[in-house]
Write a protein that holds these residues in place. Structure first.
Motif, PDB file in Angstrom:
ATOM      1  N   VAL A 248       0.706  -1.285  -0.068  1.00 55.65           N
ATOM      2  CA  VAL A 248      -0.059   0.016   0.022  1.00 55.65           C
ATOM      3  C   VAL A 248       0.811   1.283  -0.077  1.00 55.65           C
ATOM      4  O   VAL A 248       1.972   1.213   0.776  1.00 55.65           O
ATOM      5  CB  VAL A 248      -0.949  -0.023   1.345  1.00 55.65           C
ATOM      6  N   GLY A 249       0.462   1.991  -0.899  1.00 57.87           N
ATOM      7  CA  GLY A 249       1.401   3.369  -0.820  1.00 57.87           C
ATOM      8  C   GLY A 249       1.573   3.965  -2.152  1.00 57.87           C
ATOM      9  O   GLY A 249       0.984   3.540  -3.243  1.00 57.87           O
ATOM     10  N   GLN A 250       2.631   4.887  -2.237  1.00 58.12           N
ATOM     11  CA  GLN A 250       2.848   5.740  -3.379  1.00 58.12           C
ATOM     12  C   GLN A 250       3.305   4.915  -4.349  1.00 58.12           C
ATOM     13  O   GLN A 250       2.837   5.020  -5.633  1.00 58.12           O
ATOM     14  CB  GLN A 250       4.022   6.852  -3.119  1.00 58.12           C
ATOM     15  N   ALA A 263      -0.572  -1.747  11.372  1.00 57.94           N
ATOM     16  CA  ALA A 263       0.034  -2.347  12.556  1.00 57.94           C
ATOM     17  C   ALA A 263       1.402  -2.478  12.464  1.00 57.94           C
ATOM     18  O   ALA A 263       1.789  -2.960  11.388  1.00 57.94           O
ATOM     19  CB  ALA A 263      -0.535  -3.953  12.944  1.00 57.94           C
ATOM     20  N   GLY A 264       2.120  -1.797  13.226  1.00 55.45           N
ATOM     21  CA  GLY A 264       3.515  -1.576  13.107  1.00 55.45           C
ATOM     22  C   GLY A 264       4.184  -1.144  12.109  1.00 55.45           C
ATOM     23  O   GLY A 264       5.079  -1.203  11.241  1.00 55.45           O
ATOM     24  N   ILE A 265       3.347   0.051  11.612  1.00 50.41           N
ATOM     25  CA  ILE A 265       3.783   0.966  10.470  1.00 50.41           C
ATOM     26  C   ILE A 265       3.992   2.300  11.049  1.00 50.41           C
ATOM     27  O   ILE A 265       2.971   2.864  11.657  1.00 50.41           O
ATOM     28  CB  ILE A 265       2.532   0.932   9.532  1.00 50.41           C
ATOM     29  N   ASN A 285       0.855   0.904  17.249  1.00 55.14           N
ATOM     30  CA  ASN A 285       2.355   1.053  17.187  1.00 55.14           C
ATOM     31  C   ASN A 285       2.876   1.310  18.535  1.00 55.14           C
ATOM     32  O   ASN A 285       2.378   1.975  19.515  1.00 55.14           O
ATOM     33  CB  ASN A 285       2.555   2.498  16.401  1.00 55.14           C
ATOM     34  N   LYS A 286       4.068   0.649  18.833  1.00 58.35           N
ATOM     35  CA  LYS A 286       4.591   0.709  20.165  1.00 58.35           C
ATOM     36  C   LYS A 286       5.245   2.186  20.543  1.00 58.35           C
ATOM     37  O   LYS A 286       5.460   2.334  21.734  1.00 58.35           O
ATOM     38  CB  LYS A 286       5.437  -0.331  20.244  1.00 58.35           C
ATOM     39  N   ASP A 287       5.585   3.024  19.428  1.00 56.56           N
ATOM     40  CA  ASP A 287       5.966   4.313  19.841  1.00 56.56           C
ATOM     41  C   ASP A 287       4.989   5.315  19.660  1.00 56.56           C
ATOM     42  O   ASP A 287       4.535   5.440  18.485  1.00 56.56           O
ATOM     43  CB  ASP A 287       7.330   4.479  18.767  1.00 56.56           C
ATOM     44  N   GLY A 302       1.121   0.488  21.737  1.00 55.62           N
ATOM     45  CA  GLY A 302       1.454  -0.854  22.232  1.00 55.62           C
ATOM     46  C   GLY A 302       2.032  -1.768  21.479  1.00 55.62           C
ATOM     47  O   GLY A 302       2.219  -1.540  20.331  1.00 55.62           O
ATOM     48  N   ASP A 303       2.406  -3.047  21.895  1.00 55.85           N
ATOM     49  CA  ASP A 303       3.078  -4.002  21.039  1.00 55.85           C
ATOM     50  C   ASP A 303       2.009  -4.767  20.253  1.00 55.85           C
ATOM     51  O   ASP A 303       1.109  -5.294  20.902  1.00 55.85           O
ATOM     52  CB  ASP A 303       3.827  -4.953  22.236  1.00 55.85           C
ATOM     53  N   LEU A 304       2.178  -4.628  19.029  1.00 53.22           N
ATOM     54  CA  LEU A 304       1.232  -5.406  18.199  1.00 53.22           C
ATOM     55  C   LEU A 304       1.153  -6.892  18.496  1.00 53.22           C
ATOM     56  O   LEU A 304       0.205  -7.537  18.312  1.00 53.22           O
ATOM     57  CB  LEU A 304       1.698  -5.000  16.819  1.00 53.22           C
TER      58      LEU A 304
HETATM   59  C1  LIG Z   1      10.167   6.879  -3.751  1.00 54.44           C
HETATM   60  C2  LIG Z   1       9.704   5.938  -2.605  1.00 54.44           C
HETATM   61  C3  LIG Z   1       8.379   5.328  -2.552  1.00 54.44           C
HETATM   62  C4  LIG Z   1       7.976   4.659  -1.406  1.00 54.44           C
HETATM   63  N1  LIG Z   1       6.840   4.045  -1.632  1.00 54.44           N
HETATM   64  C5  LIG Z   1       6.047   3.296  -0.515  1.00 54.44           C
HETATM   65  C6  LIG Z   1       4.894   2.835  -0.736  1.00 54.44           C
HETATM   66  O1  LIG Z   1       4.381   2.772  -1.670  1.00 54.44           O
HETATM   67  N2  LIG Z   1       4.597   2.265   0.588  1.00 54.44           N
HETATM   68  C7  LIG Z   1       5.075   2.302   1.671  1.00 54.44           C
HETATM   69  O2  LIG Z   1       4.663   1.769   2.632  1.00 54.44           O
HETATM   70  N3  LIG Z   1       6.231   2.812   1.646  1.00 54.44           N
HETATM   71  C8  LIG Z   1       7.002   3.586   0.777  1.00 54.44           C
HETATM   72  N4  LIG Z   1       8.301   3.738   0.677  1.00 54.44           N
HETATM   73  C9  LIG Z   1       8.905   3.709   1.872  1.00 54.44           C
HETATM   74  C10 LIG Z   1       8.601   4.671   3.021  1.00 54.44           C
HETATM   75  O3  LIG Z   1       9.570   5.743   3.305  1.00 54.44           O
HETATM   76  C11 LIG Z   1       8.789   3.974   4.514  1.00 54.44           C
HETATM   77  O4  LIG Z   1      10.223   3.449   4.458  1.00 54.44           O
HETATM   78  C12 LIG Z   1       8.369   2.771   4.660  1.00 54.44           C
HETATM   79  O5  LIG Z   1       6.654   3.040   4.558  1.00 54.44           O
HETATM   80  C13 LIG Z   1       8.492   2.480   6.151  1.00 54.44           C
HETATM   81  O6  LIG Z   1       7.528   0.986   6.410  1.00 54.44           O
HETATM   82  P1  LIG Z   1       7.090   0.726   7.893  1.00 54.44           P
HETATM   83  O7  LIG Z   1       6.211   1.909   8.354  1.00 54.44           O
HETATM   84  O8  LIG Z   1       6.695  -0.659   7.864  1.00 54.44           O
HETATM   85  O9  LIG Z   1       8.575   0.642   8.516  1.00 54.44           O
HETATM   86  P2  LIG Z   1       9.301   1.518   9.728  1.00 54.44           P
HETATM   87  O10 LIG Z   1       9.212   3.070   9.107  1.00 54.44           O
HETATM   88  O11 LIG Z   1      10.544   1.105   9.974  1.00 54.44           O
HETATM   89  O12 LIG Z   1       8.260   1.589  10.842  1.00 54.44           O
HETATM   90  C14 LIG Z   1       8.018   0.486  11.412  1.00 54.44           C
HETATM   91  C15 LIG Z   1       7.044   1.026  12.908  1.00 54.44           C
HETATM   92  O13 LIG Z   1       6.712  -0.264  13.572  1.00 54.44           O
HETATM   93  C16 LIG Z   1       6.758  -0.042  14.983  1.00 54.44           C
HETATM   94  N5  LIG Z   1       7.012  -1.089  15.637  1.00 54.44           N
HETATM   95  C17 LIG Z   1       8.104  -2.048  15.818  1.00 54.44           C
HETATM   96  N6  LIG Z   1       7.890  -3.021  16.366  1.00 54.44           N
HETATM   97  C18 LIG Z   1       6.592  -2.953  16.852  1.00 54.44           C
HETATM   98  C19 LIG Z   1       5.828  -3.715  17.729  1.00 54.44           C
HETATM   99  N7  LIG Z   1       6.048  -4.960  18.291  1.00 54.44           N
HETATM  100  N8  LIG Z   1       4.466  -3.216  17.773  1.00 54.44           N
HETATM  101  C20 LIG Z   1       3.962  -2.172  17.546  1.00 54.44           C
HETATM  102  N9  LIG Z   1       4.763  -1.372  16.714  1.00 54.44           N
HETATM  103  C21 LIG Z   1       6.145  -1.850  16.466  1.00 54.44           C
HETATM  104  C22 LIG Z   1       7.843   1.107  15.106  1.00 54.44           C
HETATM  105  O14 LIG Z   1       7.513   1.972  16.330  1.00 54.44           O
HETATM  106  C23 LIG Z   1       7.727   1.893  13.858  1.00 54.44           C
HETATM  107  O15 LIG Z   1       6.938   2.899  13.963  1.00 54.44           O
HETATM  108  C24 LIG Z   1       8.573   4.671  -0.429  1.00 54.44           C
HETATM  109  C25 LIG Z   1       9.936   5.458  -0.200  1.00 54.44           C
HETATM  110  C26 LIG Z   1      10.481   6.084  -1.401  1.00 54.44           C
HETATM  111  C27 LIG Z   1      11.679   6.826  -1.202  1.00 54.44           C
END
Ligand SMILES: Cc1cc2nc3c(=O)[nH]c(=O)nc-3n(C[C@H](O)[C@H](O)[C@H](O)COP(=O)(O)OP(=O)(O)OC[C@H]3O[C@@H](n4cnc5c(N)ncnc54)[C@H](O)[C@@H]3O)c2cc1C
Length: 320
Positions: A248-250, A263-265, A285-287, A302-304
């Motif tokens: 899901v996303g751009q 969850a965890g995003i 999200n835990k943060d 919270g922890d997912l």
């Molecule tokens: C040109 C370009 C296009 C992109 N296109 C997309 C796109 O289409 N879709 C997309 O999603 N991204 C895209 N991205 C990437 C985007 O910038 C992020 O890097 C990405 O979305 C991060 O994914 P995330 O949130 O899963 O990971 P992270 O940013 O690492 O976040 C993980 C989260 O999980 C939380 N977490 C960790 N452990 C737990 C736990 N046990 N319980 C609860 N929470 C927890 C953390 O606190 C953190 O907030 C793109 C980037 C670029 C440069």
């Protein structure tokens, strides 16, 4: 009242939900006339009539299945010429947008893509679009020709409004380009039994916080308890934890469900771009400082691994 052409998305006459949404929106600006291409028009007609189609223009020919896009454009153009509609509405799928764009070029009209709402206006239909990663809503109107508008799934709740739905055959003469790109094989996608991501009313997505492919069944179980589709952040799909088709996303899929659970995003702008128009957003999200919490309706800090199984259990028990 002016007629509005609605392009029907269907599988062998089983009408898909985005078309029912289009019929509902079409009624705000005129009388819906459905355009059904391929087999199953008689089956589809009952549903199309239930949701307000006064007429169903039907054409069936092997070209619709055997060649990409152009035969459908030929047919939609024939319907346009037969009806002289006030607007043409097409579902915002990849194919739908290509059909709509080609039609707009042929008939010399302006086009609006990815509308999320539609209303009648003094000078023609006004479409709402959600732009710049959903940080702005714009309203626009086509100023040249007959408005051709593609509408995103889940933009309206389908409302029944029975009408005649009389089936009429549409005569289509295919142009030279119709047979330019032949479909040479088809492989059905393995069914997960879950709804299609871009059309689902509920989406549950997992991100890097899910911490491994082996943990994604947690997300799937929550999705199944809600009858939802499963999505994933790019971090999760790039790590190989979930298929790219679910991103899901751009640079992934754009979803706009009634309910989106992340969850965890973290909520990076590129992820938001694909889900920010969801009606209700919930994040786990835990943060507590994670940016996703800036856009949620409900947030769980919270922890997912603790929260998601409890949520699944609670939903399942309430259903039982
Ligand atoms: C040109 C370009 C296009 C992109 N296109 C997309 C796109 O289409 N879709 C997309 O999603 N991204 C895209 N991205 C990437 C985007 O910038 C992020 O890097 C990405 O979305 C991060 O994914 P995330 O949130 O899963 O990971 P992270 O940013 O690492 O976040 C993980 C989260 O999980 C939380 N977490 C960790 N452990 C737990 C736990 N046990 N319980 C609860 N929470 C927890 C953390 O606190 C953190 O907030 C793109 C980037 C670029 C440069």
């Amino acid at each position: 009242m002016a007629e509005v052409l609605v392009y029907v998305d269907h599988v062998d006459g089983a009408v898909r939900k985005p078309t029912l949404e289009l019929l509902t929106l079409a009624r705000r600006i005129g009388e819906p006339v459905a355009v059904h291409l391929g087999a199953g028009a008689d089956t589809a007609a009952a549903t199309l009539a239930e949701y307000g189609a006064v007429k169903v223009l039907a054409a069936d020919a092997p070209e619709f299945a055997d060649y990409l896009v152009v035969p459908k454009v030929d047919a939609l153009e024939a319907a346009y010429k037969a009806v002289s509609p006030a607007a043409v509405l097409v579902p915002s799928s990849a194919e739908g947008k290509e059909i709509a764009a080609r039609l707009a070029v042929r008939i010399g009209s302006g086009i609006i893509t990815d509308a999320v709402d539609l209303e009648a206006g003094d000078e023609g239909p006004v479409a709402t679009q959600s732009v710049f990663a959903a940080s702005y809503s714009t309203k626009s109107r086509v100023t040249k020709g007959t408005p051709v508008i593609t509408v995103k799934p889940n933009s309206a709740a389908p409302e029944a409004a029975p009408a005649a739905g009389t089936v009429e055959q549409l005569a289509v003469a295919f142009g030279e380009q119709a047979t330019g790109t032949k479909v040479v094989s088809r492989t059905p996608r393995e069914s997960t039994g879950r709804p299609e991501l871009t059309e689902a009313a509920i989406v549950v997505s997992g991100g890097r916080g899910v911490n491994g492919a082996e943990n994604f069944p947690l997300i799937e179980s929550l999705a199944d308890s809600l009858g939802a589709a499963v999505g994933a952040s790019r971090a999760a799909v790039d790590a190989g934890w979930y298929p790219h088709t679910n991103q899901v996303g751009q640079t992934g899929k754009s979803v706009s469900p009634q309910l989106y659970i992340a969850a965890g995003i973290s909520g990076a702008i590129q992820h938001r771009a694909g889900m920010q128009t969801s009606k209700t957003i919930v994040a786990i999200n835990k943060d507590a400082e994670a940016p996703i919490f800036e856009l949620v309706d409900y947030g769980v800090v919270g922890d997912l691994f603790q929260v998601v199984p409890q949520l699944t259990e609670e939903i399942t028990s309430r259903k039982g």
